[in-house]
Scaffold this motif. Structure first.
Motif, PDB file in Angstrom:
ATOM      1  N   ASP A 107      32.601  79.951   8.469  1.00 20.13           N
ATOM      2  CA  ASP A 107      32.081  80.592   7.251  1.00 20.13           C
ATOM      3  C   ASP A 107      32.207  79.659   6.050  1.00 20.13           C
ATOM      4  O   ASP A 107      31.305  79.578   5.207  1.00 20.13           O
ATOM      5  N   ASN A 108      33.334  78.940   5.948  1.00 17.81           N
ATOM      6  CA  ASN A 108      33.523  77.992   4.854  1.00 17.81           C
ATOM      7  C   ASN A 108      32.519  76.851   4.942  1.00 17.81           C
ATOM      8  O   ASN A 108      31.998  76.383   3.917  1.00 17.81           O
ATOM      9  N   ALA A 109      32.267  76.392   6.161  1.00 14.55           N
ATOM     10  CA  ALA A 109      31.282  75.320   6.342  1.00 14.55           C
ATOM     11  C   ALA A 109      29.906  75.778   5.879  1.00 14.55           C
ATOM     12  O   ALA A 109      29.173  75.030   5.221  1.00 14.55           O
ATOM     13  N   ILE A 110      29.551  77.000   6.225  1.00 11.80           N
ATOM     14  CA  ILE A 110      28.257  77.543   5.809  1.00 11.80           C
ATOM     15  C   ILE A 110      28.207  77.661   4.284  1.00 11.80           C
ATOM     16  O   ILE A 110      27.207  77.284   3.650  1.00 11.80           O
ATOM     17  N   ALA A 111      29.284  78.172   3.691  1.00  7.83           N
ATOM     18  CA  ALA A 111      29.328  78.343   2.234  1.00  7.83           C
ATOM     19  C   ALA A 111      29.236  77.020   1.506  1.00  7.83           C
ATOM     20  O   ALA A 111      28.704  76.950   0.388  1.00  7.83           O
ATOM     21  N   ASN A 112      29.735  75.955   2.126  1.00  5.85           N
ATOM     22  CA  ASN A 112      29.712  74.631   1.501  1.00  5.85           C
ATOM     23  C   ASN A 112      28.501  73.805   1.919  1.00  5.85           C
ATOM     24  O   ASN A 112      28.487  72.583   1.738  1.00  5.85           O
ATOM     25  N   ASN A 113      27.485  74.485   2.482  1.00  8.20           N
ATOM     26  CA  ASN A 113      26.223  73.832   2.839  1.00  8.20           C
ATOM     27  C   ASN A 113      26.424  72.657   3.793  1.00  8.20           C
ATOM     28  O   ASN A 113      25.827  71.581   3.622  1.00  8.20           O
ATOM     29  N   ALA A 114      27.265  72.857   4.793  1.00  7.42           N
ATOM     30  CA  ALA A 114      27.502  71.791   5.772  1.00  7.42           C
ATOM     31  C   ALA A 114      26.221  71.458   6.519  1.00  7.42           C
ATOM     32  O   ALA A 114      25.379  72.324   6.756  1.00  7.42           O
ATOM     33  N   ASP A 115      26.085  70.196   6.886  1.00 13.06           N
ATOM     34  CA  ASP A 115      24.934  69.747   7.671  1.00 13.06           C
ATOM     35  C   ASP A 115      25.165  69.915   9.165  1.00 13.06           C
ATOM     36  O   ASP A 115      24.207  69.938   9.933  1.00 13.06           O
ATOM     37  N   GLY A 116      26.437  69.998   9.584  1.00 15.08           N
ATOM     38  CA  GLY A 116      26.720  70.134  11.007  1.00 15.08           C
ATOM     39  C   GLY A 116      28.186  70.416  11.246  1.00 15.08           C
ATOM     40  O   GLY A 116      29.032  70.187  10.366  1.00 15.08           O
ATOM     41  N   ILE A 117      28.487  70.934  12.437  1.00 14.49           N
ATOM     42  CA  ILE A 117      29.856  71.289  12.808  1.00 14.49           C
ATOM     43  C   ILE A 117      30.166  70.739  14.198  1.00 14.49           C
ATOM     44  O   ILE A 117      29.349  70.864  15.112  1.00 14.49           O
ATOM     45  N   VAL A 118      31.344  70.134  14.319  1.00 16.05           N
ATOM     46  CA  VAL A 118      31.922  69.801  15.625  1.00 16.05           C
ATOM     47  C   VAL A 118      33.095  70.743  15.827  1.00 16.05           C
ATOM     48  O   VAL A 118      33.917  70.911  14.922  1.00 16.05           O
ATOM     49  N   ILE A 119      33.179  71.372  16.995  1.00 19.04           N
ATOM     50  CA  ILE A 119      34.248  72.339  17.199  1.00 19.04           C
ATOM     51  C   ILE A 119      34.823  72.255  18.607  1.00 19.04           C
ATOM     52  O   ILE A 119      34.096  72.069  19.580  1.00 19.04           O
ATOM     53  N   CYS A 120      36.152  72.368  18.693  1.00 17.45           N
ATOM     54  CA  CYS A 120      36.838  72.609  19.957  1.00 17.45           C
ATOM     55  C   CYS A 120      37.473  73.977  19.822  1.00 17.45           C
ATOM     56  O   CYS A 120      38.475  74.142  19.112  1.00 17.45           O
ATOM     57  N   THR A 121      36.883  74.963  20.454  1.00  8.13           N
ATOM     58  CA  THR A 121      37.332  76.337  20.278  1.00  8.13           C
ATOM     59  C   THR A 121      38.589  76.647  21.080  1.00  8.13           C
ATOM     60  O   THR A 121      38.789  76.127  22.177  1.00  8.13           O
ATOM     61  N   SER A 122      39.407  77.520  20.526  1.00 11.02           N
ATOM     62  CA  SER A 122      40.623  77.950  21.219  1.00 11.02           C
ATOM     63  C   SER A 122      40.341  79.086  22.194  1.00 11.02           C
ATOM     64  O   SER A 122      41.183  79.411  23.031  1.00 11.02           O
ATOM     65  N   ASP A 123      39.170  79.694  22.095  1.00 10.81           N
ATOM     66  CA  ASP A 123      38.836  80.845  22.927  1.00 10.81           C
ATOM     67  C   ASP A 123      37.357  80.759  23.303  1.00 10.81           C
ATOM     68  O   ASP A 123      36.481  81.071  22.499  1.00 10.81           O
ATOM     69  N   GLN A 124      37.098  80.340  24.532  1.00 12.87           N
ATOM     70  CA  GLN A 124      35.710  80.136  24.942  1.00 12.87           C
ATOM     71  C   GLN A 124      34.924  81.431  25.071  1.00 12.87           C
ATOM     72  O   GLN A 124      33.703  81.401  25.129  1.00 12.87           O
ATOM     73  N   THR A 125      35.608  82.577  25.070  1.00 14.33           N
ATOM     74  CA  THR A 125      34.872  83.842  25.070  1.00 14.33           C
ATOM     75  C   THR A 125      34.174  84.084  23.733  1.00 14.33           C
ATOM     76  O   THR A 125      33.315  84.967  23.635  1.00 14.33           O
ATOM     77  N   MET A 126      34.540  83.314  22.709  1.00 14.25           N
ATOM     78  CA  MET A 126      33.875  83.419  21.410  1.00 14.25           C
ATOM     79  C   MET A 126      32.657  82.513  21.310  1.00 14.25           C
ATOM     80  O   MET A 126      32.017  82.451  20.256  1.00 14.25           O
ATOM     81  N   SER A 127      32.331  81.800  22.379  1.00 12.60           N
ATOM     82  CA  SER A 127      31.279  80.786  22.324  1.00 12.60           C
ATOM     83  C   SER A 127      29.967  81.329  21.773  1.00 12.60           C
ATOM     84  O   SER A 127      29.346  80.727  20.885  1.00 12.60           O
ATOM     85  N   GLN A 128      29.518  82.457  22.315  1.00 12.55           N
ATOM     86  CA  GLN A 128      28.220  82.998  21.881  1.00 12.55           C
ATOM     87  C   GLN A 128      28.251  83.372  20.403  1.00 12.55           C
ATOM     88  O   GLN A 128      27.291  83.114  19.664  1.00 12.55           O
TER      89      GLN A 128
END
Length: 358
Positions: A107-128
Motif C-alpha cells: 500500500d505504501n509503494a502504491i501511495a508513493n507512486n512506485a514503478d515496481g515491486i520485488v517481493i519475497c512473501t512470508s505466506d504464499q497463500t497471499m500470492s493472489q
C-alpha cells in the motif's frame, strides 16, 4: 518518454551485470554441481526507509519476508545497487514474517507512486491477493526466492531464485560421498538428519533433491535412520527442531545433516555442539553465507559444518531488478530465472566465493 529512458537504463544495468558476472564467475570442482555466475553487492546496508519521493525517475520497493537475515540483506544490497545504477531509488522493507506488514508495504509503494515491486512473501497463500493489488494499481511485481503462485503451484508473476532441486541434489551428492569415504554406511549409530521447510514451496525441492541423490548414491543406508526436522527458516527454530530429533534418538551418536537453508544448518551445528556430538558430525549448508563465518572464525577442523552450496544472493538481487525493469519497459520476461550453485568447503571457499567469503 519514461519507457524510452527505462529502456536505456535497463541496457546499462544488464551490461554492467554481464561484465560483473564475466569477471567473477567460478567453476565448480566439487559435488558435481553446475557453474554459478557470481556478482557483488553494493556493500552498503540496504535502505530501510518506508518510501518518499525519489531522487530520480525510478522508484522500486523491495519487500522481504525476513529482512534481518544475512541472505536478504545481501540480496537487498545488490537490488539497491542495480536500481541506483539505473538512476532510481530503492526502498528496502523488512516484513518481519508478517503478512499484514507485507500488504501495508505494498500500500505504501502504491501511495508513493512506485514503478515496481520485488517481493519475497512470508505466506504464499497471499500470492493472489498480492498480485491482484499490484495489478489494480498498475505496478509490475517480481517474486524473489519464494514464488507468487496459485494453489496448484502455477506462477502468478515472474520469479527469480535458486535452482532448488539441483542445488539440493548437489548437497545430497556431497554428503553421500562423505558417508562412503568415511565408512559410515551400514553403521547402527549413524543417522541422517534432514532440516526441512515443508510449508515453503521454494524449499521443498531442495529437500527432495537432497533425499533423492543421497538415497540413489547410498542405497544401503537404512531409511529408518533418516530423520526430518521441520522449521521456519530461522536459526533459533532450526536449533529447536534439530535438538528435538537429536535428543530423541540417543542411539545415534554420529550425525549427517543437510538443510533447506543456511540458518537451519547453523541451528543444527549449535545443537550438535550443545549435545557434545559435533566432533564426529558432518553438516552441509545451503547458501554458504554463514558457513564462511564458521570457517573464518574456527578454521577447517574447528566446526562440523563441512561444506555448503554457494549461490550468491547478489545474483538473485540483481536478477530480480533486471526482470522488473523489463516489465516496466513493457517487455515480457521469462517466468522463471534460476541461479545455480557451487559446492564449497573450508579448502576452496575463499577462491570460489571471492569477496563473499570475507
Amino acid at each position: 518518454m519514461k519507457k524510452r529512458l527505462v529502456a536505456i537504463l535497463l541496457t546499462a544495468v544488464m551490461c554492467g551485470s554481464m561484465l560483473a558476472a564475466c569477471g567473477n564467475s567460478s567453476d565448480s570442482g566439487n559435488g558435481g554441481s553446475s557453474d554459478t555466475s557470481t556478482t557483488s553487492g553494493s556493500g552498503d546496508t540496504a535502505d530501510s526507509s518506508g518510501g518518499g519521493e525519489a531522487d530520480g525517475d525510478l522508484v522500486i520497493y523491495g519487500i522481504y519476508k525476513s529482512g534481518d537475515q544475512t541472505w536478504f540483506l545481501d540480496e537487498g544490497d545488490a537490488a539497491k545497487a542495480a536500481v541506483e545504477a539505473a538512476g532510481g531509488t530503492f526502498n528496502y522493507i523488512d516484513a518481519q514474517m508478517k503478512g499484514d506488514q507485507e500488504m501495508n508495504a505494498i500500500d505504501n509503494a502504491i501511495a508513493n507512486n512506485a514503478d515496481g515491486i520485488v517481493i519475497c512473501t512470508s505466506d504464499q497463500t497471499m500470492s493472489q491477493a498480492i498480485v491482484d493489488k499490484c495489478e489494480e494499481a498498475g505496478i509490475p511485481v517480481v517474486a524473489a526466492d519464494d514464488a507468487l503462485q496459485d494453489a496448484e503451484g502455477n506462477k502468478l508473476a515472474p520469479w527469480v531464485g535458486i535452482d532448488a532441486y539441483n542445488i539440493g541434489a548437489a548437497c545430497g551428492e556431497w554428503i553421500a560421498n562423505y558417508a562412503m569415504d568415511n565408512d559410515l554406511v551400514g553403521k547402527d549409530n549413524v543417522g541422517l538428519l534432514m532440516m526441512t521447510m515443508d510449508t515453503v514451496s521454494s524449499c521443498v525441492p531442495r529437500t527432495e533433491g537432497e533425499f533423492d541423490k543421497f538415497t540413489e548414491m547410498v542405497p544401503d543406508f537404512d531409511e529408518n535412520k533418516i530423520f526430518r526436522a521441520d522449521y521456519d527458516g530461522t536459526t533459533d527454530k532450526g536449533n529447536t527442531a534439530a535438538t528435538a530429533v537429536i535428543t530423541g534418538h540417543p542411539e545415534i551418536t554420529q550425525w549427517l545433516v543437510v538443510a533447506a537453508n543456511e540458518e537451519g544448518a547453523i541451528g543444527a551445528v549449535r545443537s550438535l555442539e550443545s549435545a557434545g556430538l559435533d566432533k564426529d558430525a558432518c553438516v552441509v549448508g545451503l547458501g554458504a553465507y554463514m558457513a564462511k563465518d564458521e570457517w573464518n572464525d574456527k578454521g577447517a577442523d574447528g566446526v562440523c559444518m563441512k561444506a555448503s552450496a554457494y549461490f550468491p544472493a547478489t545474483a538473485v538481487g540483481e536478477g530480480s531488478i533486471e526482470v522488473l525493469l523489463q516489465m516496466i519497459n513493457g517487455e515480457e520476461p521469462e517466468m522463471e530465472t534460476a541461479v545455480a550453485a557451487t559446492m564449497v568447503t573450508p579448502e576452496n571457499y575463499k577462491e570460489v566465493m571471492g569477496k563473499d567469503a570475507e
